[in-house]
Design a protein around this motif. Structure first.
Motif, PDB file in Angstrom:
ATOM      1  N   ASN A 281       0.806  -1.221   0.000  1.00  0.00           N
ATOM      2  CA  ASN A 281       0.000   0.000   0.000  1.00  0.00           C
ATOM      3  C   ASN A 281       0.841   1.273   0.000  1.00  0.00           C
ATOM      4  N   PHE A 282       2.109   1.138   0.372  1.00  0.00           N
ATOM      5  CA  PHE A 282       2.908   2.353   0.457  1.00  0.00           C
ATOM      6  C   PHE A 282       4.360   2.104   0.102  1.00  0.00           C
ATOM      7  N   THR A 283       4.864   2.883  -0.832  1.00  0.00           N
ATOM      8  CA  THR A 283       6.312   2.916  -1.050  1.00  0.00           C
ATOM      9  C   THR A 283       6.708   4.371  -1.239  1.00  0.00           C
ATOM     10  N   LEU A 284       7.868   4.695  -0.733  1.00  0.00           N
ATOM     11  CA  LEU A 284       8.364   6.049  -0.933  1.00  0.00           C
ATOM     12  C   LEU A 284       8.686   6.189  -2.416  1.00  0.00           C
ATOM     13  N   SER A 285       8.238   7.250  -3.031  1.00  0.00           N
ATOM     14  CA  SER A 285       8.455   7.398  -4.474  1.00  0.00           C
ATOM     15  C   SER A 285       9.953   7.412  -4.773  1.00  0.00           C
ATOM     16  N   PRO A 286      10.350   6.951  -5.967  1.00  0.00           N
ATOM     17  CA  PRO A 286      11.782   6.948  -6.302  1.00  0.00           C
ATOM     18  C   PRO A 286      12.399   8.331  -6.124  1.00  0.00           C
ATOM     19  N   MET A 287      11.612   9.371  -6.448  1.00  0.00           N
ATOM     20  CA  MET A 287      12.147  10.736  -6.321  1.00  0.00           C
ATOM     21  C   MET A 287      12.490  11.052  -4.861  1.00  0.00           C
ATOM     22  N   LEU A 288      11.572  10.667  -3.939  1.00  0.00           N
ATOM     23  CA  LEU A 288      11.832  10.946  -2.522  1.00  0.00           C
ATOM     24  C   LEU A 288      12.988  10.090  -2.011  1.00  0.00           C
ATOM     25  N   LYS A 289      13.031   8.840  -2.493  1.00  0.00           N
ATOM     26  CA  LYS A 289      14.125   7.950  -2.054  1.00  0.00           C
ATOM     27  C   LYS A 289      15.476   8.568  -2.410  1.00  0.00           C
ATOM     28  N   THR A 290      15.536   9.173  -3.579  1.00  0.00           N
ATOM     29  CA  THR A 290      16.788   9.795  -4.006  1.00  0.00           C
ATOM     30  C   THR A 290      17.062  11.037  -3.165  1.00  0.00           C
ATOM     31  N   LEU A 291      15.997  11.747  -2.845  1.00  0.00           N
ATOM     32  CA  LEU A 291      16.155  13.011  -2.121  1.00  0.00           C
ATOM     33  C   LEU A 291      16.602  12.800  -0.666  1.00  0.00           C
ATOM     34  N   VAL A 292      16.016  11.767  -0.019  1.00  0.00           N
ATOM     35  CA  VAL A 292      16.165  11.625   1.434  1.00  0.00           C
ATOM     36  C   VAL A 292      17.620  11.587   1.930  1.00  0.00           C
ATOM     37  N   PRO A 293      18.513  10.779   1.334  1.00  0.00           N
ATOM     38  CA  PRO A 293      19.870  10.720   1.899  1.00  0.00           C
ATOM     39  C   PRO A 293      20.555  12.084   1.954  1.00  0.00           C
ATOM     40  N   TYR A 294      20.124  13.004   1.096  1.00  0.00           N
ATOM     41  CA  TYR A 294      20.774  14.332   1.069  1.00  0.00           C
ATOM     42  C   TYR A 294      19.917  15.410   1.726  1.00  0.00           C
ATOM     43  N   LEU A 295      18.827  14.986   2.318  1.00  0.00           N
ATOM     44  CA  LEU A 295      17.861  15.948   2.853  1.00  0.00           C
ATOM     45  C   LEU A 295      18.458  16.730   4.021  1.00  0.00           C
ATOM     46  N   LYS A 296      18.535  18.049   3.867  1.00  0.00           N
ATOM     47  CA  LYS A 296      19.134  18.890   4.927  1.00  0.00           C
ATOM     48  C   LYS A 296      18.088  19.251   5.984  1.00  0.00           C
ATOM     49  N   SER A 297      16.835  19.374   5.562  1.00  0.00           N
ATOM     50  CA  SER A 297      15.790  19.730   6.530  1.00  0.00           C
ATOM     51  C   SER A 297      14.409  19.448   5.952  1.00  0.00           C
ATOM     52  N   ILE A 298      13.447  19.378   6.876  1.00  0.00           N
ATOM     53  CA  ILE A 298      12.036  19.205   6.509  1.00  0.00           C
ATOM     54  C   ILE A 298      11.284  20.288   7.272  1.00  0.00           C
ATOM     55  N   GLU A 299      10.195  20.766   6.709  1.00  0.00           N
ATOM     56  CA  GLU A 299       9.346  21.687   7.473  1.00  0.00           C
ATOM     57  C   GLU A 299       7.922  21.151   7.432  1.00  0.00           C
ATOM     58  N   ILE A 300       7.267  21.159   8.590  1.00  0.00           N
ATOM     59  CA  ILE A 300       5.874  20.706   8.656  1.00  0.00           C
ATOM     60  C   ILE A 300       4.993  21.928   8.842  1.00  0.00           C
ATOM     61  N   ILE A 301       3.904  21.992   8.073  1.00  0.00           N
ATOM     62  CA  ILE A 301       2.968  23.120   8.226  1.00  0.00           C
ATOM     63  C   ILE A 301       1.539  22.601   8.393  1.00  0.00           C
ATOM     64  N   GLY A 302       0.725  23.366   9.069  1.00  0.00           N
ATOM     65  CA  GLY A 302      -0.672  22.990   9.274  1.00  0.00           C
ATOM     66  C   GLY A 302      -1.315  23.995  10.213  1.00  0.00           C
ATOM     67  N   CYS A 303      -2.575  23.803  10.509  1.00  0.00           N
ATOM     68  CA  CYS A 303      -3.293  24.688  11.427  1.00  0.00           C
ATOM     69  C   CYS A 303      -3.938  23.850  12.526  1.00  0.00           C
ATOM     70  N   GLY A 304      -4.108  24.465  13.692  1.00  0.00           N
ATOM     71  CA  GLY A 304      -4.870  23.843  14.774  1.00  0.00           C
ATOM     72  C   GLY A 304      -4.377  22.448  15.102  1.00  0.00           C
ATOM     73  N   THR A 305      -5.313  21.520  15.120  1.00  0.00           N
ATOM     74  CA  THR A 305      -4.981  20.147  15.489  1.00  0.00           C
ATOM     75  C   THR A 305      -3.980  19.525  14.515  1.00  0.00           C
ATOM     76  N   SER A 306      -4.099  19.867  13.250  1.00  0.00           N
ATOM     77  CA  SER A 306      -3.155  19.312  12.264  1.00  0.00           C
ATOM     78  C   SER A 306      -1.738  19.792  12.567  1.00  0.00           C
ATOM     79  N   TYR A 307      -1.629  21.029  13.000  1.00  0.00           N
ATOM     80  CA  TYR A 307      -0.326  21.568  13.409  1.00  0.00           C
ATOM     81  C   TYR A 307       0.190  20.766  14.617  1.00  0.00           C
ATOM     82  N   ASN A 308      -0.711  20.491  15.560  1.00  0.00           N
ATOM     83  CA  ASN A 308      -0.289  19.749  16.759  1.00  0.00           C
ATOM     84  C   ASN A 308       0.194  18.343  16.410  1.00  0.00           C
ATOM     85  N   ALA A 309      -0.493  17.706  15.455  1.00  0.00           N
ATOM     86  CA  ALA A 309      -0.018  16.388  15.001  1.00  0.00           C
ATOM     87  C   ALA A 309       1.368  16.550  14.384  1.00  0.00           C
TER      88      ALA A 309
END
Ligand code: AGP
Length: 609
Positions: A281-309
């Motif tokens: 049901n889930f695989t990380l896309s090839p593009m993300l797989k390539t990106l991840v080893p070099y990933l310098k940072s991630i940012e999470i955005i949302g509002c209210g409860t979604s922000y809290n999650a």
């Protein structure tokens, strides 16, 4: 926010649109109205307050017709009143229109329309649109132009600035026109009948086939068919989605409130969400797989409860993958000027329609970030704009207070964390251990759900308080923040959350025997620190409630009000601990006699900035 329903078919339009409107009540509203193409002309009825008031108004009126529109209004421009309620008629009362969103340039348009002799009845921004439509519609009709209403609405669109989902009906046309710009509008495909609505929940009873309009698209819809055109007038091939929610999912099923039902559904929703993120049901896309080893940072955005999650996700992903994870309210992100580019943005929105989150995600894409959306609604706007979408499989959430979607969002974030860890060649043993623990989370939640009596008892004393503080540390600081949000939105008790270590830097000044403190403890590296902070609270004689793991004897040294969740890996404790806090908020609000599913001033889906 406001809700829209449109119907073109062979049935009793009045009955159908009112029934459908009731399924939009959860969005929050202050007035409601209908417009039906009846055998005696276009009939418009509106009322302030509950849909029940509208039903009382139409009872006994003979409004027979098979095409109609309906609306629940959540006031933005003008007080909740009958004249300000939708549908709004044109000067001749032969066209009526409902609107979600805000027409930002309505002042200028209104001035121009007044100078051309139009009569305005309401204070709303919406009314300008129906007068603009009438200026075009009657001349087009006089000239014998086919589908004059459809043409007239499309001519008006370029004049409007802001966000809108509009549905228009006219006395002399046997079809509806719907248009969308930054506010959702869905077509429901029935057999011998078609629908328009602001979200799928009112359609579930009639159809599972839906088409989500895109920005700038305009639809003409009668009982047999529908046609969609884009801004340039080109016919659009509709993407038909199958909704796999059943009408029962959107019913109370014997519970007193949707919120209680949804809290109690969490073992199932967490299981479904977990399964959706595993195996085939889930695989990380090839593009993300390539990106991840070099990933310098991630940012999470949302509002209210979604922000809290997202905050829980930040702690989890950062500690597991060692990738720095930033967190930003969507409403702040869009106006920020970051010093560095964030390669990957995770935008969280259960509805997939929150205006602030969508705007922030668009801004992130403009800045060149890859975007992953986490949402509960298949086909929602966020899914069509993000580079990748991960679904929470929580089923429809009707209660304004997000509960099962919150825990499902954490599940998705945790599972995403595991996949990122995997892509970074993290320790397979640790990965296996964590995945095994996540598989067991629905069981932990089920145990919490089986022991609600003690939570109910404790909620009784909390329900008397004017202010309650929530504290936690590390990954359970977000648990405390979400606990406070849940309590304040449904019980109207003032609640504030702090990282427990922050109390002594200010909030301790407010503690007294009248200000209870709810502390969340897990068996992690900050447990002892948390208990020191609880000691500080007790020294001020503030009553304490501790949400702790079963078997945590220390908690009892501080209070008799200990509410437990089953022992688990500390990094997963926010899910069962949050279920305890959801129930605490629910029962406190019930004790206070609050309108739990429809808290005052709040809307389920906030589609305006
Ligand atoms: C949650 O209980 C609130 N109703 C609210 O904070 C909500 O989480 C927020 O508006 C974001 O909504 P979304 O997840 O649909 O984007």
């Amino acid at each position: 926010m406001c809700g829209i329903v449109g119907y073109a078919g062979i049935g009793d339009a009045l009955k159908i649109v009112i029934e459908a409107l009731k399924r939009l009540e959860y969005r929050g509203y202050d007035s409601a109205g209908i417009a039906i193409r009846s055998d005696r002309g276009l009939k418009i009825v509106k009322s302030v307050g509950e849909i029940g008031n509208l039903e009382n108004r139409v009872r006994g009126m003979s409004i027979k017709g098979a095409t109609g529109i309906a609306h629940t209004r959540w006031a933005t421009h003008g007080i909740p009143s009958e004249v300000n309620a939708h549908p709004h008629p044109d000067c001749r009362k032969k066209i009526a229109l409902v609107h979600n969103g805000i027409i930002e340039n309505y002042r200028t348009l209104r001035k121009e329309l007044l100078s051309r002799g139009h009569e305005f009845r309401s204070e709303t921004d919406t009314e300008v649109v129906v007068h603009l439509v009438e200026e075009r519609y009657y001349p087009l009709r006089k000239k014998g132009i086919e589908d004059a209403l459809f043409v007239a609405v499309r001519e008006v669109i370029p004049l409007l600035e802001g966000s809108y989902a509009l549905v228009v009906v006219a006395e002399d046309e046997d079809y509806l026109v719907g248009v969308r710009e930054k506010s959702p509008l869905v077509i429901g495909i029935g057999s011998g009948e078609n629908f328009l609505a602001s979200d799928v929940s009112p359609l579930l009873k009639y159809t599972s086939e839906v088409v989500y309009l895109d920005d700038g698209e305009c639809a003409r819809l009668d009982r047999k068919s529908f046609r969609i055109v884009d801004k340039e007038g080109n016919t659009v091939q509709p993407g038909i989605h199958q909704v796999d929610w059943s009408p029962k999912d959107a019913e109370k099923g014997g519970y007193e409130h949707f919120m209680l039902k949804e809290i109690n559904e969490q073992a199932g929703s967490l299981h479904d969400t977990f399964v959706g993120m595993t195996g085939e049901n889930f695989t990380l896309s090839p593009m993300l797989k390539t990106l991840v080893p070099y990933l310098k940072s991630i940012e999470i955005i949302g509002c209210g409860t979604s922000y809290n999650a997202g905050m829980v996700g930040k702690y989890f992903i950062e500690s597991l993958t060692r990738i720095p994870v930033g967190l930003c309210y969507a409403s702040e992100y869009r106006y920020s000027s970051p010093a560095e580019h964030t390669p990957l943005i995770i935008a969280i929105s259960q509805s997939g329609e929150t205006a602030d989150t969508l705007a922030a995600m668009r801004e992130a894409r403009r800045r060149g970030s890859v975007t992953i959306a986490i949402t509960n609604v298949v086909g929602s706007t966020i899914t069509r704009e993000a580079d990748f979408t991960l679904y929470t499989r929580a089923g429809p959430e009707i209660g304004v207070a997000a509960t099962k979607t919150f825990t499902a969002q954490i599940m998705v974030l945790d599972m995403l964390g595991l996949r990122l860890f995997e892509a970074k060649k993290g320790d397979p043993a640790q990965l296996g251990r964590l995945e095994g623990s996540l598989r067991g989370v629905p069981r932990l939640v089920q145990k919490v759900l089986e022991n609600q009596e003690r939570i109910k008892e404790v909620s009784r004393f909390l329900s008397k308080a004017h202010t309650i503080f929530f504290i936690g540390r590390n990954i359970n600081y977000p648990t405390a923040v979400e606990g406070a949000l849940k309590l304040k939105e449904i019980s109207y008790i003032h609640a504030e959350a702090y990282p427990a270590g922050e109390l002594k830097h200010g909030p301790l000044a407010l503690l007294s025997p009248e200000t209870p403190v709810v502390a969340v403890a897990a068996s992690d590296h900050v447990r002892e620190k948390l208990y020191s902070n609880v000691g500080e609270v007790c020294a001020r004689e503030a009553p304490v409630v501790i949400v702790a793991e079963e078997g945590d004897e220390t908690a009892w040294n501080y209070t008799d009000d200990v509410l437990t969740f089953p022992a688990c890996s500390p990094e997963l404790s926010p899910i069962p601990a949050s279920v305890v806090l959801q129930l605490l908020a629910y029962y406190a609000a019930k004790e206070r006699g609050c309108a739990i599913d429809k808290p005052r001033n709040l809307a389920k889906s906030v589609t305006v900035e």
